[in-house]
Design an enzyme around this catalytic site. Structure first.
Site, PDB file in Angstrom:
ATOM      1  N   GLY A 258       0.934  -1.289   0.252  1.00  0.00           N
ATOM      2  CA  GLY A 258      -0.106  -0.018   0.017  1.00  0.00           C
ATOM      3  C   GLY A 258       0.861   1.459  -0.013  1.00  0.00           C
ATOM      4  O   GLY A 258       0.775   2.142  -0.654  1.00  0.00           O
ATOM      5  N   ALA A 259       1.886   1.235   0.890  1.00  0.00           N
ATOM      6  CA  ALA A 259       2.826   2.329   0.835  1.00  0.00           C
ATOM      7  C   ALA A 259       3.782   1.936   1.880  1.00  0.00           C
ATOM      8  O   ALA A 259       4.070   0.933   2.490  1.00  0.00           O
ATOM      9  CB  ALA A 259       2.247   3.533   1.772  1.00  0.00           C
ATOM     10  N   MET A 260       4.991   2.674   1.690  1.00  0.00           N
ATOM     11  CA  MET A 260       6.234   2.621   2.322  1.00  0.00           C
ATOM     12  C   MET A 260       6.616   3.899   3.318  1.00  0.00           C
ATOM     13  O   MET A 260       6.611   4.782   2.649  1.00  0.00           O
ATOM     14  CB  MET A 260       7.235   2.067   1.677  1.00  0.00           C
ATOM     15  CG  MET A 260       8.766   1.913   2.158  1.00  0.00           C
ATOM     16  SD  MET A 260       8.679   0.491   3.460  1.00  0.00           S
ATOM     17  CE  MET A 260      10.069   1.153   4.917  1.00  0.00           C
ATOM     18  N   ASN A 262       9.177   5.517   4.210  1.00  0.00           N
ATOM     19  CA  ASN A 262      10.541   6.153   4.268  1.00  0.00           C
ATOM     20  C   ASN A 262      10.319   7.521   4.827  1.00  0.00           C
ATOM     21  O   ASN A 262       9.757   8.343   4.523  1.00  0.00           O
ATOM     22  CB  ASN A 262      11.040   6.341   2.932  1.00  0.00           C
ATOM     23  CG  ASN A 262      10.692   5.120   1.847  1.00  0.00           C
ATOM     24  OD1 ASN A 262      11.252   4.055   2.135  1.00  0.00           O
ATOM     25  ND2 ASN A 262       9.918   5.222   0.908  1.00  0.00           N
ATOM     26  N   GLU A 293       1.508   5.710   7.831  1.00  0.00           N
ATOM     27  CA  GLU A 293       2.544   5.867   7.578  1.00  0.00           C
ATOM     28  C   GLU A 293       3.173   7.096   8.245  1.00  0.00           C
ATOM     29  O   GLU A 293       4.410   7.220   8.797  1.00  0.00           O
ATOM     30  CB  GLU A 293       2.745   6.115   5.790  1.00  0.00           C
ATOM     31  CG  GLU A 293       2.314   5.314   4.926  1.00  0.00           C
ATOM     32  CD  GLU A 293       2.824   3.817   5.465  1.00  0.00           C
ATOM     33  OE1 GLU A 293       3.858   3.631   5.650  1.00  0.00           O
ATOM     34  OE2 GLU A 293       1.910   2.831   5.158  1.00  0.00           O
TER      35      GLU A 293
HETATM   36 ZN   LIG Z   1       3.216  -0.281   8.019  1.00  0.00          ZN
END
Ligand SMILES: [Zn+2]
Length: 814
Positions: A258-260, A262, A293
């Site tokens: 889905g997302a990272m 960083n 996130e």
């Molecule tokens: Zn996560």
């Protein structure tokens, strides 16, 4: 072709951590040279106790390696590791190498947008992909600041973890970052479309492919508003400022997850920039992902697990905080209800499998073993348990402990033990029994109502005995509506009289257990569900029903009756883990003849009775498409959609996929549809449609994708696998059942990591409901010579199949 690299052993990580202290990384990437490879020059300055260790590096070729000025022989590099001899004190290692761009969503992924031919790059170093981008000591507890320099084509924009400047065309210089684990480092580069804003002293950015610019612009207000609301709330709860400078949220093509998270540069899958109309469920999913996130910026990024087996804590915490903050401070105050539809069964199913594991402390010996346990248990179950923990200790203690943890281990690493110590210091009392029962014991209790005996029964899993107490609310149907009351189960049987009333167990998700609808409640709910107004109770009904069905305690026919009585469109079909997908994939194949038609009629009824232009209408229309059996009706919708619905790209392809599955279109018409609007979304949908056709060519196309004969990016790989198996195309797919088991082991030669595991699941012969298929799956999953992630996915697919067979045996349809 991949030459398999070695997975980092925990013992090796501990030894290297004891030996080294990394001062900083200086990283020069040349992305301008060609489309297949990029230059990567890494300078690592580090302190050492002196002695042998190894560097992680996965290059196409090495130009030169120097350690403390001396040339190191690059031929010593083997399976991703280069042995080096360090000196006591300060060391400097310079690695000049050429690396390959990838198209599997890991490392430095490069893709070309079919809409306009522009190329884009993003970095995804999680979990062990960093060495395919730069030379490093790749483990989470060797953190260091990074200074990044990038050469890129003159028309590109480059975004990274730290703020950067663009002194001349094609040259990008970035500030020295805060200390980062290797798996956080990213660079996002290409002719990206960017929108800026700021809030409370934090510069904010959004970015996407140029072809998604208008869609991103349309959503920018919402995304920035969510971001600002979440920053304010996280600052209020944690009392610690976001420390990574600016905050960019980049929507990148062909992203696996889905997302990272960083630090400073979060990457999202770009289907989350909506080019077609979506329902609220999808927008909630995007909002909670955004908040998740952001939570990681504190939990995970300021303090990082020392070893991968504590990764659950990152995810459970981010998941809990993401849902909570979204529900508390954004327009999506129903985020918890959405979570009940989207995530609960994902976690419960994982927790009921033979492969279940404790949330915490699985003791993974190496990195790839740890990654196998990164599943619905880490996210959904872990989040549910942190929610219980929060309810038990209260916000004051919960956040005091978290703040102590962030402060004590700022920019460093810690373990679960450290966090629990902080909570105990903050006044949580002794948490050891809670930890043992909920975090260190696998499997969920099963909770059912036994009307004849007048009790609620609690049964721990036989393989994982436990004595857990549960306190949760139930909703009981009364003549005057639904009554909510609290129930506590302290033993195997708790007296509870129902007098023939319907009950919904734990609709507010107070506990973690498999809570099943009993047949009497299921019957009564056919009448009651249409009038249930509390969305949490409606979600609770479906979770009770799904849990009972999963354990063959409720028949497919009963489920269909409930669906027909009250089509579950409120949850939307947007997500893979929601009701629509479950209904189509799990229930209908086992349901009595005529069920598909009954569900279709119910969807049409809902379509005709919901408000014109509403999201319920859109959701009902989607269900009507996916259950249609009359090509004429589908063709009619291509010509004219119901009032209030526009035939956008997403809907057009949904209709075409359905026509393809029915054999009512051909490859030429599908190709023409792709050529008419050749976007990235079209290309993926086209693959799904092309392999759905009931022709030998269609199945052969899917197979070429599976074996790697035809190399396609990750999203098309997924579409090919999910599209090829169709319940009424058994004759065409039959040869591929054996071929799947014969050819699966060799797929390690064409893919690795995330997509290797995903392809195992996507191409599994889900329509082959036979004991023979189950046996083959189990035998292959037990083969220790096979890649660990392939074995896990195969074993889990076998468990799903075994449950389908059990349901069919319990409720034969003929
Ligand atoms: Zn996560």
């Amino acid at each position: 072709m991949n030459s398999p690299s070695q997975s980092l052993q925990r013992t090796e990580a501990v030894a290297r951590r004891e030996l080294l202290e990394v001062h900083d990384y200086d990283l020069r990437l040349d992305l301008a040279s060609d489309a297949k490879t990029f230059g990567s020059v890494t300078t690592i300055r580090f302190g050492s106790q002196g002695g042998e260790t190894f560097l992680d590096l996965k290059p196409v070729r090495v130009n030169e390696i120097r350690l403390n000025g001396e040339v190191v022989d690059p031929d010593l590099l083997s399976r991703g590791r280069l042995p080096i001899r360090t000196v006591e004190g300060d060391n400097e290692l310079v690695v000049d190498a050429v690396m390959a761009f990838r198209n599997d969503g890991e490392g430095l992924h490069r893709s070309t947008d079919p809409a306009d031919g522009k190329s884009y790059v993003y970095g995804m170093m999680f979990m062990d992909a960093a060495p395919s981008v730069f030379a490093c000591f790749d483990q989470p507890d060797l953190k260091a600041p990074y200074t990044l320099h990038v050469l890129a084509p003159a028309d590109w924009t480059v975004v990274a973890n730290a703020p950067g400047v663009n002194p001349e065309p094609g040259v990008w210089e970035f500030e020295r970052s805060q200390p980062l684990s290797t798996y956080f480092v990213t660079v996002v580069a290409g002719p990206y479309f960017l929108i800026g804003d700021d809030h409370d002293g934090i510069p904010l950015g959004l970015g996407s492919r140029m072809s998604l610019a208008s869609a991103l612009e349309a959503d920018a207000d919402e995304l920035f508003t969510l971001t600002k609301q979440c920053f304010d709330e996280f600052h209020r709860l944690f009392g610690i400022r976001y420390p990574f400078g600016k905050y960019d949220q980049m929507f990148v093509p062909e992203f696996n997850a889905g997302a990272m998270e960083n630090p400073g540069c979060v990457t999202f899958r770009d289907p989350l920039v909506f080019t077609s109309r979506v329902t609220r469920g999808m927008r909630i999913q995007r909002a909670t992902t955004l908040a998740h996130e952001m939570a990681h910026q504190w939990f995970g990024n300021i303090v990082t697990p020392a070893w991968w087996d504590d990764l659950w804590l990152n995810e459970s915490f981010a998941e809990y905080m993401g849902n909570r903050v979204t529900a508390d401070v954004t327009q999506y105050d129903d985020a918890w209800v959405d979570n009940a539809y989207a995530r609960r069964q994902w976690g419960l199913n994982a927790d009921q499998r033979p492969s279940t594991h404790p949330v915490a402390g699985n003791g993974a010996k190496d990195a790839s073993a740890a990654l196998q346990d990164f599943d619905g248990i880490s996210y959904a179950k872990g989040s549910s348990i942190l929610k219980q923990l929060n309810a038990t200790m209260g916000d004051d203690v919960f956040f005091a402990g978290a703040i102590d943890h962030f402060t004590r281990h700022r920019f460093g690493n810690a373990s679960m033990h450290d966090l629990f110590e902080s909570w105990e210091l903050a006044g949580a009392g002794d948490l050891s029994s809670f930890t043992t029962n909920w975090l260190r014991t696998a499997g969920p209790d099963r909770i059912v109502v036994d009307r004849a005996a007048g009790v609620i029964r609690r049964t721990p899993p036989a393989e994982h005995p436990a004595d857990r107490s549960h306190t949760f609310r139930v909703a009981v149907a009364t003549d005057a509506g639904w009554r909510t009351e609290s129930v506590t189960l302290d033993g195997p049987e708790t007296p509870y009289e129902l007098d023939g009333r319907a009950i919904v167990l734990d609709p507010y998700e107070d506990t973690w257990a498999v809570l099943e609808a009993d047949p009497v409640s299921a019957d009564l709910l056919e009448q009651l569900l249409p009038a249930v107004e509390d969305p949490a109770v409606r979600a609770g009904v479906w979770n009770n029903v799904r849990s009972a069905f999963h354990n063959a305690a409720l028949s497919p026919g009963d489920v269909i009756d409930l669906v027909v009585a009250s089509p579950p469109v409120e949850s939307t079909e947007d997500g893979k883990r929601r009701l629509g997908t479950w209904l189509l994939g799990d229930v209908l194949p086992l349901a009595p003849a005529g069920s598909l038609e009954r569900v279709h009629v119910a969807a049409l009824g809902k379509l005709g009775s919901t408000e014109v232009g509403s999201e319920h209408q859109l959701s009902a229309f989607r269900m009507a498409i996916s259950t249609a059996t009359d090509p004429g009706e589908l063709r009619g919708w291509l010509a004219a959609t119901p009032d209030g619905i526009d035939l956008d790209l997403d809907l057009r392809w949904r209709v075409l996929v359905r026509l393809a599955a029915l054999g009512a279109t051909d490859a030429d018409e599908l190709r023409a549809a792709l050529d008419a609007e050749p976007t990235g979304e079209s290309r993926v949908a086209h693959m799904g449609a092309a392999v759905s056709l009931p022709t030998a060519e269609a199945k052969a196309l899917a197979w070429d994708v599976f074996t790697g004969t035809l190399d396609v990016p990750n999203y098309e790989l997924e579409a090919a696998g999910l599209g090829m198996w169709r319940g009424d195309q058994e004759e065409l797919t039959a040869p591929y059942v054996d071929r799947y088991f014969d050819e699966l082991p060799d797929t390690v030669r064409v893919r690795s990591g995330w997509v290797l595991a995903d392809a195992t699941a996507f191409f599994f012969p889900v329509t082959s409901l036979s004991e023979t298929t189950l046996d083959r799956a189990r035998v292959l999953a037990a083969d220790t010579a096979l890649d660990l992630s392939v074995r896990r996915r195969l074993g889990d697919a076998a468990d799903d199949l075994a449950r389908k067979l059990a349901i069919r045996t319990a409720y034969p349809t003929s």
